[in-house]
Design a protein around this motif. Structure first.
Motif, PDB file in Angstrom:
ATOM      1  N   PHE A 220      15.723   7.788   2.299  1.00  0.00           N
ATOM      2  CA  PHE A 220      14.929   6.937   1.409  1.00  0.00           C
ATOM      3  C   PHE A 220      14.409   7.736   0.223  1.00  0.00           C
ATOM      4  CE2 PHE A 220      10.780   5.483  -0.026  1.00  0.00           C
ATOM      5  CZ  PHE A 220      11.023   4.156  -0.327  1.00  0.00           C
ATOM      6  N   ARG A 221      13.825   8.892   0.487  1.00  0.00           N
ATOM      7  CA  ARG A 221      13.232   9.688  -0.597  1.00  0.00           C
ATOM      8  C   ARG A 221      14.285  10.153  -1.597  1.00  0.00           C
ATOM      9  NH1 ARG A 221      12.150  15.054  -1.444  1.00  0.00           N
ATOM     10  NH2 ARG A 221      12.827  15.653   0.646  1.00  0.00           N
ATOM     11  N   LEU A 222      15.399  10.664  -1.099  1.00  0.00           N
ATOM     12  CA  LEU A 222      16.435  11.177  -1.995  1.00  0.00           C
ATOM     13  C   LEU A 222      17.097  10.050  -2.790  1.00  0.00           C
ATOM     14  CD1 LEU A 222      18.064  13.858   0.337  1.00  0.00           C
ATOM     15  CD2 LEU A 222      16.599  14.265  -1.652  1.00  0.00           C
ATOM     16  N   LEU A 223      17.358   8.926  -2.131  1.00  0.00           N
ATOM     17  CA  LEU A 223      17.991   7.808  -2.827  1.00  0.00           C
ATOM     18  C   LEU A 223      17.070   7.220  -3.894  1.00  0.00           C
ATOM     19  CD1 LEU A 223      19.751   6.018   0.174  1.00  0.00           C
ATOM     20  CD2 LEU A 223      20.879   7.181  -1.740  1.00  0.00           C
ATOM     21  N   ARG A 224      15.812   7.040  -3.550  1.00  0.00           N
ATOM     22  CA  ARG A 224      14.887   6.469  -4.536  1.00  0.00           C
ATOM     23  C   ARG A 224      14.652   7.446  -5.689  1.00  0.00           C
ATOM     24  NH1 ARG A 224       9.694   2.675  -3.240  1.00  0.00           N
ATOM     25  NH2 ARG A 224      11.422   1.228  -2.860  1.00  0.00           N
ATOM     26  N   MET A 225      14.604   8.730  -5.407  1.00  0.00           N
ATOM     27  CA  MET A 225      14.429   9.721  -6.474  1.00  0.00           C
ATOM     28  C   MET A 225      15.596   9.704  -7.451  1.00  0.00           C
ATOM     29  SD  MET A 225      12.803  13.099  -4.618  1.00  0.00           S
ATOM     30  CE  MET A 225      12.794  14.018  -6.154  1.00  0.00           C
ATOM     31  N   HIS A 226      16.773   9.312  -6.961  1.00  0.00           N
ATOM     32  CA  HIS A 226      17.963   9.293  -7.813  1.00  0.00           C
ATOM     33  C   HIS A 226      18.265   7.895  -8.353  1.00  0.00           C
ATOM     34  CE1 HIS A 226      18.550  13.260  -6.022  1.00  0.00           C
ATOM     35  NE2 HIS A 226      19.381  13.513  -7.008  1.00  0.00           N
ATOM     36  N   GLY A 227      17.291   6.997  -8.266  1.00  0.00           N
ATOM     37  CA  GLY A 227      17.413   5.708  -8.926  1.00  0.00           C
ATOM     38  C   GLY A 227      18.073   4.598  -8.138  1.00  0.00           C
TER      39      GLY A 227
ATOM     40  N   ARG B 148      11.842  -0.665   4.293  1.00  0.00           N
ATOM     41  CA  ARG B 148      12.109  -0.973   5.700  1.00  0.00           C
ATOM     42  C   ARG B 148      13.136  -0.016   6.293  1.00  0.00           C
ATOM     43  NH1 ARG B 148      16.095  -6.255   5.736  1.00  0.00           N
ATOM     44  NH2 ARG B 148      17.454  -5.601   4.040  1.00  0.00           N
ATOM     45  N   HIS B 149      13.859   0.697   5.427  1.00  0.00           N
ATOM     46  CA  HIS B 149      14.848   1.643   5.926  1.00  0.00           C
ATOM     47  C   HIS B 149      14.200   2.807   6.679  1.00  0.00           C
ATOM     48  CE1 HIS B 149      17.566  -0.445   3.133  1.00  0.00           C
ATOM     49  NE2 HIS B 149      18.530   0.043   3.871  1.00  0.00           N
ATOM     50  N   PHE B 150      12.913   3.081   6.401  1.00  0.00           N
ATOM     51  CA  PHE B 150      12.263   4.143   7.164  1.00  0.00           C
ATOM     52  C   PHE B 150      10.928   3.706   7.771  1.00  0.00           C
ATOM     53  CE2 PHE B 150       9.942   4.552   3.255  1.00  0.00           C
ATOM     54  CZ  PHE B 150       8.740   5.179   3.561  1.00  0.00           C
ATOM     55  N   CYS B 151      10.455   2.522   7.411  1.00  0.00           N
ATOM     56  CA  CYS B 151       9.183   2.028   7.960  1.00  0.00           C
ATOM     57  C   CYS B 151       9.382   1.186   9.217  1.00  0.00           C
ATOM     58  CB  CYS B 151       8.440   1.207   6.901  1.00  0.00           C
ATOM     59  SG  CYS B 151       7.797   2.188   5.524  1.00  0.00           S
ATOM     60  N   TRP B 152      10.595   1.147   9.727  1.00  0.00           N
ATOM     61  CA  TRP B 152      10.895   0.310  10.889  1.00  0.00           C
ATOM     62  C   TRP B 152      10.049   0.668  12.104  1.00  0.00           C
ATOM     63  CZ3 TRP B 152      12.427   3.458  14.826  1.00  0.00           C
ATOM     64  CH2 TRP B 152      12.997   4.686  14.485  1.00  0.00           C
TER      65      TRP B 152
END
Length: 217
Positions: free
Chosen positions: A93-100, A106-110
């Motif tokens: 999640f962090r790497l994907l969101r940092m790269h736009g 929900r991908h990590f808050c499950w």
């Protein structure tokens, strides 16, 4: 030892003696997790600009996999599986969101909606230190109105604060310093080049590279 082989015991003791921070209980077998850890290391060392093409290839594939229905299958509540899955999902999640990339929290808050998993984390806080640290870092990229991310951040902060207060085994380790640093200094207020330098110094002083490559608590 079950085998009673003294030579095997001697070998294992030699291996343990070479590892000042202990020997990891598991080694990454998940190819996606290994690649995510590699990208994470390159970024934290300040070397990502030299591998933009390779990083993009990895993230494109990770993103495709996270867009499939299979990622929703979190059936296992085994403590090891949960720790690895949390580590992987929060890192992705962090790497994907940092790269736009457009990716839902929900991908990590499950885990917030799974009372059994939450109970496992609270009962085995030391075991989930790395996982909670990565989830906490993922919440740095929270958008306004993402209430579940706020809840995840609050939950992780409470767990990490308890760990630093009561787990004496972490008191003098690089991991403890990382946790304290994350809790004390907001990500948005930090300077990248100073973080890169601190990360390199931590690797030299505490072999923290080992922590993120092979520890999946």
């Amino acid at each position: 030892m079950a085998t009673g082989n003294e030579r095997s015991l001697s070998y294992l003791q030699t291996v343990v003696g070479r590892c000042a921070n202990g020997v990891p209980p598991t080694f990454p077998m998940d190819e996606e997790l290994i690649r995510l850890c590699l990208v994470n290391q390159l970024q934290r060392l300040g070397l990502a600009n030299h591998f933009t093409h390779e990083i993009e290839e990895i993230l494109v594939q990770i993103y495709r996999n996270y867009k499939t229905p299979e990622w929703l299958d979190k059936a296992s509540n085994n403590i090891v599986d949960v720790g690895i899955q949390l580590h992987k999902d929060s890192l992705a999640f962090r790497l994907l969101r940092m790269h736009g990339y457009s990716i839902s929290p929900r991908h990590f808050c499950w885990f917030l909606n799974n009372q059994e998993v939450r109970a496992q984390i609270e009962e085995n806080q030391g075991y989930f230190t790395i996982s909670m640290l990565n989830v906490y870092r993922a919440t740095d990229l929270m958008f306004p109105g993402e209430n579940e991310v706020e809840e995840a951040r609050s939950f992780c902060r409470k767990v990490l604060e308890k760990i630093t207060l009561k787990d004496s085994s972490l008191a003098s380790t690089g991991l403890n310093k990382m946790v304290e640093h994350e809790l004390k200094f907001p990500w948005i207020a930090r300077l990248d080049h100073l973080d890169h330098r601190a990360w390199i110094e931590d690797i030299n002083n505490t072999n923290v590279l080992w922590v993120h490559k092979t520890s999946f608590h």
